[in-house]
Design a protein around this motif. Structure first.
Motif, PDB file in Angstrom:
ATOM      1  N   ALA A  39      14.081  17.329  -8.520  1.00 39.04           N
ATOM      2  CA  ALA A  39      14.334  17.458  -7.330  1.00 39.04           C
ATOM      3  C   ALA A  39      13.082  17.356  -6.430  1.00 39.04           C
ATOM      4  O   ALA A  39      12.914  16.575  -5.483  1.00 39.04           O
ATOM      5  CB  ALA A  39      14.932  18.872  -6.650  1.00 39.04           C
ATOM      6  N   ALA A  40      11.928  18.079  -7.029  1.00 34.33           N
ATOM      7  CA  ALA A  40      10.695  17.939  -6.340  1.00 34.33           C
ATOM      8  C   ALA A  40       9.985  16.302  -6.492  1.00 34.33           C
ATOM      9  O   ALA A  40       9.290  16.091  -5.695  1.00 34.33           O
ATOM     10  CB  ALA A  40       9.574  18.794  -7.178  1.00 34.33           C
ATOM     11  N   VAL A 360      -0.500  32.877  -7.364  1.00 34.73           N
ATOM     12  CA  VAL A 360      -0.840  31.392  -7.703  1.00 34.73           C
ATOM     13  C   VAL A 360       0.046  30.539  -6.887  1.00 34.73           C
ATOM     14  O   VAL A 360      -0.639  29.329  -6.720  1.00 34.73           O
ATOM     15  CB  VAL A 360      -0.362  31.279  -9.115  1.00 34.73           C
ATOM     16  N   PHE A 361       0.991  30.806  -6.093  1.00 33.24           N
ATOM     17  CA  PHE A 361       1.696  30.052  -5.524  1.00 33.24           C
ATOM     18  C   PHE A 361       0.831  29.762  -4.077  1.00 33.24           C
ATOM     19  O   PHE A 361       0.737  28.532  -3.559  1.00 33.24           O
ATOM     20  CB  PHE A 361       3.133  30.530  -4.942  1.00 33.24           C
ATOM     21  N   GLY A 362       0.251  30.660  -3.535  1.00 32.18           N
ATOM     22  CA  GLY A 362      -0.605  30.790  -2.348  1.00 32.18           C
ATOM     23  C   GLY A 362      -1.711  29.790  -2.779  1.00 32.18           C
ATOM     24  O   GLY A 362      -2.249  28.990  -1.754  1.00 32.18           O
ATOM     25  N   ALA A 363      -2.026  29.852  -3.891  1.00 29.45           N
ATOM     26  CA  ALA A 363      -3.291  29.073  -4.163  1.00 29.45           C
ATOM     27  C   ALA A 363      -2.906  27.671  -4.406  1.00 29.45           C
ATOM     28  O   ALA A 363      -3.428  26.739  -3.747  1.00 29.45           O
ATOM     29  CB  ALA A 363      -3.834  29.442  -5.590  1.00 29.45           C
ATOM     30  N   TYR A 364      -1.698  27.306  -4.850  1.00 29.35           N
ATOM     31  CA  TYR A 364      -1.211  25.908  -4.856  1.00 29.35           C
ATOM     32  C   TYR A 364      -0.975  25.277  -3.571  1.00 29.35           C
ATOM     33  O   TYR A 364      -1.415  24.169  -3.404  1.00 29.35           O
ATOM     34  CB  TYR A 364       0.122  25.918  -5.584  1.00 29.35           C
ATOM     35  N   PRO A 380       2.552  24.918 -16.329  1.00 32.50           N
ATOM     36  CA  PRO A 380       3.550  23.627 -15.402  1.00 32.50           C
ATOM     37  C   PRO A 380       4.649  24.305 -14.878  1.00 32.50           C
ATOM     38  O   PRO A 380       5.231  23.634 -13.565  1.00 32.50           O
ATOM     39  CB  PRO A 380       3.897  22.908 -16.613  1.00 32.50           C
ATOM     40  N   ASP A 381       5.139  25.285 -15.325  1.00 36.13           N
ATOM     41  CA  ASP A 381       6.412  26.040 -14.430  1.00 36.13           C
ATOM     42  C   ASP A 381       6.015  26.367 -13.121  1.00 36.13           C
ATOM     43  O   ASP A 381       6.761  26.179 -12.285  1.00 36.13           O
ATOM     44  CB  ASP A 381       6.887  27.214 -15.296  1.00 36.13           C
ATOM     45  N   THR A 382       4.963  27.067 -12.775  1.00 37.33           N
ATOM     46  CA  THR A 382       4.448  27.466 -11.630  1.00 37.33           C
ATOM     47  C   THR A 382       4.040  26.347 -10.776  1.00 37.33           C
ATOM     48  O   THR A 382       4.226  26.056  -9.492  1.00 37.33           O
ATOM     49  CB  THR A 382       3.358  28.571 -11.567  1.00 37.33           C
ATOM     50  N   GLY A 383       3.286  25.286 -11.315  1.00 41.35           N
ATOM     51  CA  GLY A 383       3.007  24.054 -10.627  1.00 41.35           C
ATOM     52  C   GLY A 383       4.422  23.373 -10.084  1.00 41.35           C
ATOM     53  O   GLY A 383       4.312  23.010  -9.007  1.00 41.35           O
ATOM     54  N   LEU A 384       5.436  23.241 -10.900  1.00 38.82           N
ATOM     55  CA  LEU A 384       6.610  22.644 -10.448  1.00 38.82           C
ATOM     56  C   LEU A 384       7.411  23.345  -9.159  1.00 38.82           C
ATOM     57  O   LEU A 384       7.973  22.854  -8.370  1.00 38.82           O
ATOM     58  CB  LEU A 384       7.530  22.464 -11.406  1.00 38.82           C
ATOM     59  N   ASP A 389       8.400  23.794  -3.278  1.00 40.16           N
ATOM     60  CA  ASP A 389       8.431  24.598  -2.107  1.00 40.16           C
ATOM     61  C   ASP A 389       7.481  23.508  -1.178  1.00 40.16           C
ATOM     62  O   ASP A 389       7.939  23.592   0.114  1.00 40.16           O
ATOM     63  CB  ASP A 389       7.544  25.927  -2.273  1.00 40.16           C
ATOM     64  N   PHE A 390       6.555  23.190  -1.661  1.00 36.94           N
ATOM     65  CA  PHE A 390       5.572  22.287  -0.704  1.00 36.94           C
ATOM     66  C   PHE A 390       6.127  21.189  -0.289  1.00 36.94           C
ATOM     67  O   PHE A 390       6.118  21.055   1.039  1.00 36.94           O
ATOM     68  CB  PHE A 390       4.228  21.983  -1.382  1.00 36.94           C
TER      69      PHE A 390
END
Length: 393
Positions: A39-40, A360-364, A380-384, A389-390
């Motif tokens: 989806a992303a 970490v999501f705030g940093a991304y 990679p999970d948090t990156g995806l 979200d972004f």
């Protein structure tokens, strides 16, 4: 990736947990992210979305740094496999260094005392030595002093156990992969998954190895040609901290190429060796970026070159590097996002536990907002999840 990342020596102990929707199953597979990744990635390619070349990749691209090295010992097939299972767009498989008999293997550095169990092998005790590696005195065991057969007797271990005690559960499980094995694994995974698997190897210390008679560039090109992966649209991006090595690769293969950029004020080692006075500061000027664009398709800067940190470790204002690089026609894949507190900007840390996860999501979000084309991440999970979200915000 970067041997010189300043945050890699942070330490600490404690319990860790995966973030977000991913759940680590007993078999080692991460569940619940396949749909997230698709989806992303939909509709966010670099170009026409033709399914070939760099234009087929989603933006921001999530690159599994040495695999999923936040969860498995780096540069192992366990780490690479987990990165794919999490949905990483590209796997950095691997950092290429040569053996004594000229094979290419995947290790973070030629010194393997911290990433293998070599110290537990009494038959190799006499191989421990001290060498000068890019002007730095390093003591340990070096890949160029071992044949491939000897290296295959070793097993990989976690490099930063103080930050990642959970990863030590997997010490000794995997051997050192060769580049040939990685390319065959890439083909196998592409067939099994029904989608093209991308890899992102780095040529480590090319000047050092060339002086030893173990030049990397020609060896890498030869292996890629043998596997038919030396073309413009081949799913193999090559990178190095030495611009002259990238220039040399541009003459040997058609692959997408990326120049890695260390901290501001530092000088690439090949420049030091040849007396070239330019530093990273010169390379990231519009003129310097235009020069890089004459032989490469992208740059891999440290995150601090995108958004510098102040003396307290907090983010300041973004630089113009993203804008300037895009104007030169270059993509940007900065390094490295990590979940653990010590690796995050100060404002995103939670508590003082060095192996606990911060925001970490705030940093991304902060880095994605600059317009970067992708990011190297140990998780990679948090990156995806952050990308989903972004792009859907």
């Amino acid at each position: 990736m970067a041997a010189r990342e300043s945050n890699e020596q942070a330490s600490g102990t404690g319990r860790r947990a995966l973030l977000g929707a991913a759940v680590l199953g007993a078999g080692g597979t991460v569940l619940g992210l396949g749909g997230t990744a698709r989806a992303a990635g939909a509709g966010h390619g670099h170009g026409s979305g033709s399914g070939r070349g760099l234009g087929s990749l989603p933006v921001p691209t999530v690159i599994g740094h040495r695999g999923a090295s936040g969860y498995r010992p780096e540069h192992t097939f366990g780490s690479y496999q987990l990165a794919l299972d999490m949905g990483a767009d590209i796997v950095e498989a691997g950092d290429l260094v040569p053996t004594k008999d000229g094979h290419l293997v995947c290790r973070h550095e030629p010194e393997i005392g911290g990433t293998t169990d070599v110290a537990e092998h009494p038959e190799f005790a006499g191989r421990r030595t001290t060498k000068m590696l890019d002007g730095v005195q390093v003591t340990g065991w070096f890949t160029e002093d071992f044949t491939l057969a000897e290296l295959k007797r070793l097993r990989a271990v976690e490099r930063i156990p103080a930050n990642r005690p959970h990863n030590t559960l997997y010490n000794g499980r995997w051997e050192i992969p060769t580049f040939e094995e990685v390319l065959r694994w890439q083909d196998e995974q592409t067939r099994r998954r029904g989608k093209q698997v991308w890899i992102y190897p780095e040529l480590k210390h090319p000047t050092y190895f060339r002086k030893l008679g173990l030049g990397l560039e020609e060896r890498v090109a030869k292996v890629l040609r043998r596997h038919g992966k030396d073309r413009k649209n081949s799913p193999v991006i090559l990178q190095s901290f030495e611009p002259t090595a990238v220039e040399r690769m541009n003459e040997l293969v058609g692959n997408p190429l990326v120049v890695l950029l260390d901290a501001a004020g530092t000088r690439p080692w090949d420049f030091t060796e040849t007396g070239d006075r330019r530093t990273v500061d010169d390379l990231i000027t519009p003129k310097g970026l235009k020069t890089i664009a004459s032989y490469a398709q992208g740059i891999g800067p440290t995150l601090d070159l995108i958004i510098p940190r102040d003396a307290s470790g907090r983010l300041t204002e973004p630089t113009t590097l993203v804008r300037d690089a895009h104007r030169a026609g270059l993509i940007l894949h900065p390094y490295t996002m990590r979940n653990e507190n010590p690796f995050l900007p100060a404002e995103f840390r939670k508590g003082g536990d060095p192996d606990a996860y911060g925001d970490v999501f705030g940093a991304y979000r902060a880095y994605f907002a600059t317009g970067i084309d992708g990011v190297f991440t140990d998780n990679p999970d948090t990156g995806l999840l952050a990308r989903e979200d972004f792009v859907n915000r």
